[in-house]
Design a protein around this motif. Structure first.
Motif, short mmCIF file in Angstrom:
data_model
loop_
_atom_site.label_atom_id
_atom_site.label_comp_id
_atom_site.label_asym_id
_atom_site.label_seq_id
_atom_site.Cartn_x
_atom_site.Cartn_y
_atom_site.Cartn_z
N ALA A 8 0.83 -1.21 0.00
CA ALA A 8 0.00 0.00 0.00
C ALA A 8 0.86 1.26 0.00
CB ALA A 8 -0.93 -0.01 1.22
N THR A 9 1.95 1.24 0.76
CA THR A 9 2.86 2.40 0.80
C THR A 9 3.48 2.63 -0.57
OG1 THR A 9 3.38 1.99 3.12
CG2 THR A 9 4.94 3.34 1.88
N ILE A 46 7.48 -6.53 -2.97
CA ILE A 46 6.59 -5.55 -3.60
C ILE A 46 6.38 -5.86 -5.08
CG2 ILE A 46 6.28 -3.10 -4.14
CD1 ILE A 46 6.09 -3.75 -1.17
N ILE A 47 5.12 -5.90 -5.50
CA ILE A 47 4.79 -6.07 -6.92
C ILE A 47 4.98 -4.73 -7.61
CG2 ILE A 47 2.94 -6.61 -8.55
CD1 ILE A 47 1.75 -8.46 -6.43
N GLN A 48 5.78 -4.74 -8.70
CA GLN A 48 6.17 -3.48 -9.35
C GLN A 48 5.74 -3.45 -10.82
OE1 GLN A 48 10.46 -3.17 -8.70
NE2 GLN A 48 10.24 -4.20 -6.72
N ASP A 49 4.57 -3.93 -11.11
CA ASP A 49 4.08 -4.04 -12.48
C ASP A 49 3.32 -2.77 -12.88
OD1 ASP A 49 3.03 -4.68 -14.91
OD2 ASP A 49 2.05 -6.54 -14.26
N PRO A 50 3.84 -1.96 -13.83
CA PRO A 50 3.16 -0.71 -14.22
C PRO A 50 1.77 -0.93 -14.80
CG PRO A 50 5.44 -0.76 -15.02
CD PRO A 50 5.12 -2.13 -14.51
N SER A 51 1.53 -2.09 -15.39
CA SER A 51 0.24 -2.35 -16.03
C SER A 51 -0.90 -2.44 -15.02
CB SER A 51 0.29 -3.63 -16.86
OG SER A 51 0.45 -4.76 -16.01
N LEU A 52 -0.56 -2.50 -13.73
CA LEU A 52 -1.59 -2.63 -12.70
C LEU A 52 -2.13 -1.29 -12.21
CD1 LEU A 52 0.05 -5.51 -10.61
CD2 LEU A 52 -1.85 -5.69 -12.21
#
Length: 465
Positions: A8-9, A46-52
């Motif tokens: 969330a952060t 941490i999930i770092q997927d820009p498409s999300l």
């Protein structure tokens, strides 16, 4: 201890970058990653997927959360086909990376799957798919396991003791949850896992997959890899596996059964090397014919790197016993070791293990030194130092082997020096600060000039670094 943040952060900072600075999703994610990494934050979770991220920075529902919610709905409706599909989808998501698994774990995936195991422990198709999903989820997340899970999986070993597929999956899960988690290892041992594993080896001794995964589980019980624990029980567990599970005899017998399967032999050798933590255990392996068996398998599969590594590792472990050293030399072990180091001379791990094994065999044994030198080990050791000049572990083990070869037999010093040993060791000394003691010991016993630094003079000061 590395700093960590919540998903969330991370998402809030990405949104701020997109809204306040009009960045694209990809730019915002990259900037956020750089920002947190500069602060020493570990972002593996941490999930770092820009498409999300939407155009306004709003976060879309993560695929792993969608899969988990769909599974929960299917479990509530108790529709087997939908449950199987939901389990497969959750496994697919968890297999992506640790960040996805952490997100699933933080959203009650473990309890959801554990309840499914308990509910469907008599339904083989659902149980196997649930176990596959749990194995994926707990990969790198051993903290998820609780006491209920430990007891349930031990129950599964009893309930499905005659089903190799379920046993294999249950053991893979237990192995996952014991890696880097001392508390889980100790709990399983207290609950009687060692006896159960010994029983599985006896019952399913003809099943290669079961033998391999059982050996892997035994190995992990002897690990000392949990940095959160000051003192582990690795040595005690190894002793219990040998004395209470009679594992050494079981494994030696299995080696005889699987001589034609190098992949199984490799796991068996790896297990022996973890268990021979006492002098009498090494002696027992020799008396059961283990030395001849290991060296024969090593010779037969010398072209295979994996079994060469494990054969060297187990031989080194056993060579802590003086009688074993003699047996290795008498059974042609030195020839096989040197042949493996020559055949796989480009492999740094084999070079390291080969040098370490030679060093153990010749330690405090002049007759073994003579035999090793007669077989031109000095050529092989110095060649390994030349090829792997940038590998600190190879340099360290070669220096120790050289030191052990000449410490009591000074007549061999010139053989090393004529081949340029002094300059090679000096290069290692300059290039690798972490093996100063080994290089100095080798130079000293070769009769070369050594600069010894007095690091502490009894004054009220710390050691010079």
């Amino acid at each position: 201890m590395a700093k960590v943040i919540t998903q969330a952060t991370f998402d809030d900072v990405v949104k701020e970058n997109m809204v306040e600075f009009e960045m694209s999703a990809e730019e915002a994610v990259n900037d956020t990653v750089e920002q947190f990494q500069s602060q020493g934050v570990n972002l593996l979770n941490i999930i770092q997927d820009p498409s999300l991220y939407g155009s306004g920075g709003e976060k879309k529902e993560l695929p792993v959360i969608s899969a988990l919610n769909s599974l929960k709905s299917s479990l509530s409706a108790n529709k087997e086909e939908d449950i199987l599909q939901g389990l497969a989808q959750l496994k697919l998501e968890c297999d992506k990376d640790l960040a996805v698994r952490c997100t699933a774990g933080n959203n009650d995936a473990y309890n959801t799957l554990l309840q499914a195991v308990e509910k469907y422990k008599d339904n083989l198709s659902l149980l196997k798919q649930t176990l596959l999903s749990m194995i994926s989820l707990t990969n790198g997340q051993p903290d998820l396991l609780d006491n209920k899970g430990k007891e349930l999986f031990l129950e599964l070993l009893e309930l499905h003791s005659s089903n190799p597929e379920v046993l294999e999956l249950a053991l893979l899960f237990m192995r996952n949850t014991c890696i880097k988690h001392e508390a889980n290892r100790q709990s399983f041992v207290k609950l009687g896992l060692i006896e159960k594993l010994a029983s599985i080896l006896k019952t399913h001794r003809s099943q290669a997959n079961i033998v391999m995964v059982t050996c892997q589980t035994l190995q992990v019980l002897t690990f000392d890899d949990d940095i959160r624990v000051l003192f582990g029980q690795a040595h005690e567990h190894a002793k219990m596996i040998v004395t209470e599970g009679n594992a050494l005899k079981l494994i030696i017998d299995l080696c005889k059964d699987f001589k034609e399967k190098p992949e199984v032999m490799s796991e068996l050798f790896a297990t022996i090397s973890k268990l021979v933590v006492r002098n009498e255990f090494c002696q027992a392996v020799m008396e059961m014919g283990g030395i001849h068996l290991i060296l024969s398998a090593f010779q037969d599969s010398i072209a295979k790197k994996d079994i060469a590594k494990q054969a060297l590792s187990v031989t080194k472990a056993l060579a802590g016993n003086d009688n074993v050293k003699e047996a290795v030399v008498q059974n042609g072990g030195v020839q096989v070791i040197l042949a493996a180091m020559t055949k796989h001379q480009a492999n740094p791990r084999i070079a390291e293990l080969g040098a370490a094994t030679l060093g153990a065999i010749v330690l405090r044994n002049e007759s073994n030194c003579k035999r090793v030198m007669e077989l031109n080990a000095h050529h092989v050791l110095l060649q390994a130092m030349k090829i792997h000049s940038q590998d600190v572990n190879v340099q360290r083990q070669c220096c120790m082997a050289i030191r052990n070869l000449v410490a009591r037999t000074r007549e061999y010093c010139n053989l090393f020096l004529e081949l340029g040993a002094e300059s090679l060791i000096q290069d290692a000394q300059r290039n690798h600060k972490s093996c100063q003691d080994e290089t100095k010991a080798a130079l000293r016993d070769l009769g070369c000039e050594v600069h010894l630094e007095e690091r502490w003079k009894g004054e009220n000061k710390g050691l010079a670094q």
